[in-house]
Design an enzyme around this catalytic site. Structure first.
Site, PDB file in Angstrom:
ATOM      1  N   LYS A  44     -19.903 -30.459  37.358  1.00 32.51           N
ATOM      2  CA  LYS A  44     -20.618 -29.594  36.411  1.00 32.51           C
ATOM      3  C   LYS A  44     -20.045 -29.772  35.000  1.00 32.51           C
ATOM      4  O   LYS A  44     -20.790 -29.858  34.024  1.00 32.51           O
ATOM      5  CB  LYS A  44     -20.499 -28.123  36.851  1.00 32.51           C
ATOM      6  CG  LYS A  44     -21.350 -27.804  38.080  1.00 32.51           C
ATOM      7  CD  LYS A  44     -21.019 -26.453  38.709  1.00 32.51           C
ATOM      8  CE  LYS A  44     -21.827 -26.245  39.990  1.00 32.51           C
ATOM      9  NZ  LYS A  44     -21.485 -25.011  40.719  1.00 32.51           N
ATOM     10  N   GLN A  70     -17.294 -20.097  40.598  1.00 30.82           N
ATOM     11  CA  GLN A  70     -17.613 -20.920  41.773  1.00 30.82           C
ATOM     12  C   GLN A  70     -17.362 -20.151  43.060  1.00 30.82           C
ATOM     13  O   GLN A  70     -16.312 -19.532  43.237  1.00 30.82           O
ATOM     14  CB  GLN A  70     -16.776 -22.219  41.731  1.00 30.82           C
ATOM     15  CG  GLN A  70     -17.133 -23.229  42.795  1.00 30.82           C
ATOM     16  CD  GLN A  70     -18.530 -23.819  42.645  1.00 30.82           C
ATOM     17  OE1 GLN A  70     -19.070 -23.910  41.545  1.00 30.82           O
ATOM     18  NE2 GLN A  70     -19.146 -24.204  43.758  1.00 30.82           N
ATOM     19  N   ASP A  79     -25.987 -18.622  36.557  1.00 31.37           N
ATOM     20  CA  ASP A  79     -26.197 -18.844  37.991  1.00 31.37           C
ATOM     21  C   ASP A  79     -27.382 -18.029  38.520  1.00 31.37           C
ATOM     22  O   ASP A  79     -27.892 -18.299  39.606  1.00 31.37           O
ATOM     23  CB  ASP A  79     -24.949 -18.371  38.771  1.00 31.37           C
ATOM     24  CG  ASP A  79     -24.110 -19.527  39.289  1.00 31.37           C
ATOM     25  OD1 ASP A  79     -24.656 -20.626  39.489  1.00 31.37           O
ATOM     26  OD2 ASP A  79     -22.905 -19.302  39.516  1.00 31.37           O
TER      27      ASP A  79
HETATM   28  N1  GUN Z   1     -21.277 -22.369  45.501  1.00 31.90           N
HETATM   29  C1  GUN Z   1     -22.252 -23.113  46.080  1.00 31.90           C
HETATM   30  N2  GUN Z   1     -23.330 -23.197  45.260  1.00 31.90           N
HETATM   31  C2  GUN Z   1     -23.023 -22.485  44.163  1.00 31.90           C
HETATM   32  C3  GUN Z   1     -23.740 -22.219  42.953  1.00 31.90           C
HETATM   33  O1  GUN Z   1     -24.894 -22.627  42.728  1.00 31.90           O
HETATM   34  N3  GUN Z   1     -23.068 -21.460  42.035  1.00 31.90           N
HETATM   35  C4  GUN Z   1     -21.818 -20.979  42.256  1.00 31.90           C
HETATM   36  N4  GUN Z   1     -21.271 -20.234  41.305  1.00 31.90           N
HETATM   37  N5  GUN Z   1     -21.133 -21.218  43.354  1.00 31.90           N
HETATM   38  C5  GUN Z   1     -21.742 -21.972  44.303  1.00 31.90           C
END
Ligand code: GUN
Length: 304
Positions: free
Chosen positions: A56, A100, A123
């Protein structure tokens, strides 16, 4: 009937096209003195999470979005984590905050999700954004279902009036995607069925799908006999399976038995290279929209 040619829904190439537009929006913002910033918060050192965060951050840097790295120890106190988030909410150079998941077990995930300002919740997990989505209002849409919707849109596959069957009712994918595709709009207006572990006669329902979305988290769960001829299949699964022939000891597969299902469907997303890259792309999209004071549903076009 075996399909003559199955159409591969290539998330990498759709991502590339979208990222070109996002990069152009970043440049326009920079000309007005705004550098979009995304804070990524990693608690602990889970290798898969660390790898997602790195990709990311790399994707941000590639497009001129400033990645703000916040890495915290696995044993951080809940109150200290909430303080970190409060500080990020206040920073004018940070337009998006992503924590995350999964988080260590001693952390209350709901409190963390609610501690991110809804204005920076790129998110789309905060109850304010989820609530606004259900009400059909502008909001930040969760990145994976948003990516699924964009893949279909870019591939020219209309869901309007068609039967979309989603297998999996997770908060990250199944539930929000069902809500989004139900919306009365040109990119939605589908008839949606959500199946789950309690569903009876699953195969009968999945075979009635014009568009089948697999978001279960089990490798190869969707077999060929669960898909009708000519259906469109979207595979959201990202599963690691042991593979001693690979240097890293595993390979990534989806929730769909790709080899068998691609023999009978009309279009399918590969894994990897389907929904995965779209999730990151929609995160960049939401971050730039946040920096513009916009939301997911707004056009990314010129501010002028
Ligand atoms: N863990 C798995 N997918 C995601 C996501 O799209 N965002 C976040 N913050 N954590 C994740």
């Amino acid at each position: 009937m075996v399909q003559e040619t199955v159409h591969l829904l290539d998330g990498n190439s759709i991502s590339e096209r979208l990222r070109t537009d996002i990069g152009a929006a970043v440049l326009r913002l920079k000309n007005t003195g705004i550098v979009p910033g995304l804070a990524t918060v990693l608690v602990g050192d889970n290798p898969a999470s660390a790898s997602y965060i790195r990709s990311k951050q790399r994707a941000c840097a590639d497009l001129g979005i400033n990645p703000v790295d916040v890495t915290l120890p696995a044993d951080i106190a809940q109150s200290a984590l909430l303080d970190e988030l409060a500080a990020l909410n206040e920073r004018p150079d940070v337009h998006g905050v992503l924590v995350q998941q999964p988080l260590p077990r001693h952390i209350d995930v709901e409190a963390v999700v609610e501690a991110v300002s809804p204005e920076k919740d790129v998110d789309g997990f905060h109850p304010v954004n989820l609530g606004r989505m259900v009400r059909g209002r502008r909001c930040f849409l969760p990145c994976t279902p948003f990516g699924v919707q964009k893949i279909l849109e870019f591939a020219g596959i209309s869901v309007a009036g068609r039967h979309v069957v989603i297998v999996g009712r997770s908060l990250l994918v199944g539930k929000p995607l069902a809500t989004m595709l139900l919306e009365k709009s040109s990119t939605a207006n589908a008839t949606v069925t959500v199946c789950h572990s309690g569903t009876r006669e699953l195969g009968e329902i999945t075979r009635s799908a014009d568009i089948l979305v697999a978001a279960i988290g089990q490798p190869g769960f969707i077999s060929a006999d669960m898909v009708c001829d000519g259906a469109v299949v979207v595979d959201v699964g990202i599963n690691r399976v042991d593979d001693s022939s690979r240097k890293r000891g595993y390979r990534i597969v989806g929730d769909v038995d790709f080899a068998a299902v691609s023999e009978r469907c009309s279009a399918i997303t590969p894994v990897p290279g389907g929904v995965g890259p779209m999730t990151v792309t929609m995160l960049l999209y939401n971050t730039v929209q946040s920096a513009r004071g916009m939301r997911s549903q707004d056009a990314l076009g010129d501010d002028a």
